[in-house]
Design a protein around this motif. Structure first.
Motif, PDB file in Angstrom:
ATOM      1  N   UNK A 311     -11.353  16.202  -1.799  1.00 25.25           N
ATOM      2  CA  UNK A 311     -11.589  15.495  -3.053  1.00 25.25           C
ATOM      3  C   UNK A 311     -10.582  14.387  -3.303  1.00 25.25           C
ATOM      4  N   UNK A 312     -10.849  13.630  -4.369  1.00 18.77           N
ATOM      5  CA  UNK A 312      -9.995  12.512  -4.767  1.00 18.77           C
ATOM      6  C   UNK A 312      -9.643  12.638  -6.241  1.00 18.77           C
ATOM      7  N   UNK A 313      -8.432  12.243  -6.562  1.00 18.24           N
ATOM      8  CA  UNK A 313      -7.999  12.164  -7.950  1.00 18.24           C
ATOM      9  C   UNK A 313      -7.547  10.734  -8.220  1.00 18.24           C
ATOM     10  N   UNK A 314      -8.102  10.130  -9.268  1.00 18.40           N
ATOM     11  CA  UNK A 314      -7.782   8.756  -9.642  1.00 18.40           C
ATOM     12  C   UNK A 314      -7.008   8.777 -10.946  1.00 18.40           C
ATOM     13  N   UNK A 315      -5.870   8.090 -10.974  1.00 20.29           N
ATOM     14  CA  UNK A 315      -5.078   7.931 -12.188  1.00 20.29           C
ATOM     15  C   UNK A 315      -5.066   6.458 -12.561  1.00 20.29           C
ATOM     16  N   UNK A 364       2.075  -8.369 -16.016  1.00 18.42           N
ATOM     17  CA  UNK A 364       1.810  -8.159 -14.598  1.00 18.42           C
ATOM     18  C   UNK A 364       0.420  -7.536 -14.403  1.00 18.42           C
ATOM     19  N   UNK A 365      -0.212  -7.804 -13.253  1.00 18.71           N
ATOM     20  CA  UNK A 365      -1.504  -7.175 -12.959  1.00 18.71           C
ATOM     21  C   UNK A 365      -1.406  -5.650 -12.966  1.00 18.71           C
ATOM     22  N   UNK A 366      -2.471  -5.000 -13.415  1.00 16.70           N
ATOM     23  CA  UNK A 366      -2.474  -3.548 -13.497  1.00 16.70           C
ATOM     24  C   UNK A 366      -2.750  -2.922 -12.133  1.00 16.70           C
ATOM     25  N   UNK A 367      -2.606  -1.607 -12.057  1.00 22.93           N
ATOM     26  CA  UNK A 367      -2.913  -0.894 -10.828  1.00 22.93           C
ATOM     27  C   UNK A 367      -3.381   0.517 -11.174  1.00 22.93           C
ATOM     28  N   UNK A 368      -4.054   1.139 -10.218  1.00 23.35           N
ATOM     29  CA  UNK A 368      -4.380   2.554 -10.348  1.00 23.35           C
ATOM     30  C   UNK A 368      -4.051   3.248  -9.040  1.00 23.35           C
ATOM     31  N   UNK A 369      -3.915   4.569  -9.101  1.00 23.15           N
ATOM     32  CA  UNK A 369      -3.455   5.342  -7.952  1.00 23.15           C
ATOM     33  C   UNK A 369      -4.517   6.371  -7.589  1.00 23.15           C
ATOM     34  N   UNK A 370      -4.751   6.523  -6.295  1.00 20.84           N
ATOM     35  CA  UNK A 370      -5.673   7.532  -5.784  1.00 20.84           C
ATOM     36  C   UNK A 370      -4.904   8.565  -4.978  1.00 20.84           C
TER      37      UNK A 370
END
Length: 394
Positions: A311-315, A364-370
């Protein structure tokens, strides 16, 4: 801003009419000397143009009745009146003695047309904000805003809690936050859509409802601490009511496949044996320490145990950062890497000066983490304007 555009049009029509009447009176000098001619000239060549300009300045300087509930912007009444007075002075002292009246009105018409085009260009680049509903909550003010940008009037509804963006939806019903768009596209590509998902802090329900439309039969669990926030989302965002049956119009409603549990986002459910192929965490709903989401070891353990193999978890909902792998965010992600097989950072690929409908979280540009477990499907390197960032040492 529609009421300002109407007043610009009114000014243009009035000055065009005044130019025509002035030219007509120049050809019929006998009419200009009569009482009726002088009265009509005073009303249509003096009073009405001044009223039109005053109406325009009043609309530019104040919200007006039709804009009640709109977030106040920068006051412009004083500069506008000063500019108009200066222009009136220059016109009266320099142009009136040297030009025919109808020429002056045509000149004013050209100046007004240029002003209308200039202000139209300025308004197209400025976000217009209207407040649809506001409540007091435990974490501060809860507010639903309607944001519009550009001549095409791109519209976005935004749900804010204590100044934090908790949800955003496009006019057609899709997610308004770009990290949610990227998550939706990556998770539903190539037939790899999850059969279930857990949304922690997903009280707006926008991403869950959009995914429910794309994946018929899938079931989703939303955990949200604020019941008032969910009620506001149900009142203003599409996809959360029982009448919405998705694109096919058949089968269970979206609401029937969305189970909402009111609790702290990182609290374990009663059935702790549940495992999900996808977990989405909105970090805007979590407490932060030094701008970084605050996680205890128990929180990481709960997330690890709730995510099934492969599975994957996205924050998402993280503020912008020029170098996500460094500083406090780097330490936070390295802590997460102790619990998960792989950590991937997707950073927004946009120009800092690009106009945005969402309130700025940072420059600054945003980001998300997987975060993933072994066996997780690969994601593309670029998705919805986000680009995978190389990890340290890669």
């Amino acid at each position: 801003m529609e009421h300002i555009r109407r007043r610009w049009l009114f000014c243009l029509v009035v000055f065009a009419m005044a130019a025509g009447i002035s030219a007509g009176l120049s050809f019929r000098g006998d009419l200009a000397g009569t009482g009726l001619g002088q009265g009509v000239g005073l009303a249509l060549l003096g009073g009405l143009p001044l009223f039109a300009v005053g109406s325009l300045l009043g609309a530019m300087g104040g919200p007006g009745e039709e804009r009640m509930g709109v977030v106040p912007g920068t006051p412009i009444a004083a500069p506008a009146v000063f500019g108009f007075s200066l222009g009136f002075l220059v016109t009266g002292s320099l142009l009136i003695p040297n030009a025919a009246p109808h020429t002056l009105y045509l000149f004013s018409l050209v100046v007004l047309s240029a002003g209308a085009l200039l202000q139209g260009a300025v308004l197209d680049a400025r976000v217009e904000v209207g407040v649809l509903e506001s409540r007091s909550g435990r974490d501060g003010e809860l507010r639903v805003e309607r944001r519009m940008l550009g001549s095409s009037r791109r519209e976005l509804k935004v749900l804010l809690a204590g100044g934090r963006i908790r949800g955003a939806q496009e006019a057609e019903g899709g997610p308004g936050r770009m990290w949610e768009v990227a998550t939706l596209l990556a998770c539903t590509a190539d037939g790899a859509a999850p059969g279930s998902a857990l949304f922690l802090g997903g009280g707006s329900g926008v991403l869950a409802a959009a995914m429910a439309r794309q994946v018929p039969g899938a079931r989703f669990q939303v955990v949200e601490e604020s019941q008032a926030l969910v009620e506001m989302a149900q009142a203003h965002f599409s996809g959360m009511d029982a009448a919405d049956h998705g694109e096919a119009g058949v089968g269970e409603s979206i609401q029937a496949r969305l189970a909402v549990r009111f609790d702290e986002p990182l609290s374990a459910p009663e059935d702790s044996d549940l495992r999900f192929p996808l977990i989405v965490v909105d970090c805007q709903a979590l407490p932060s320490l030094g701008g970084v989401p605050f996680f205890r070891d128990a929180d990481w353990r709960f997330l690890h145990e709730s995510l099934e193999f492969g599975g994957s978890m996205v924050m998402g909902g993280l503020p912008g950062s020029e170098a996500p792998w460094s500083g406090a965010f780097g330490e936070w992600m390295r802590k997460g890497s102790e619990w998960f097989d792989e950590v991937m950072v997707y950073r927004e690929d946009r120009a800092p000066s690009e106009p945005r409908l969402l309130p700025e979280i940072g420059v600054e540009p945003e980001f998300f983490v997987r975060f993933t477990k072994p066996g997780a499907a690969a994601w593309p390197l670029v998705v919805a304007g986000f680009r995978l960032q190389p990890s340290p040492g890669s």
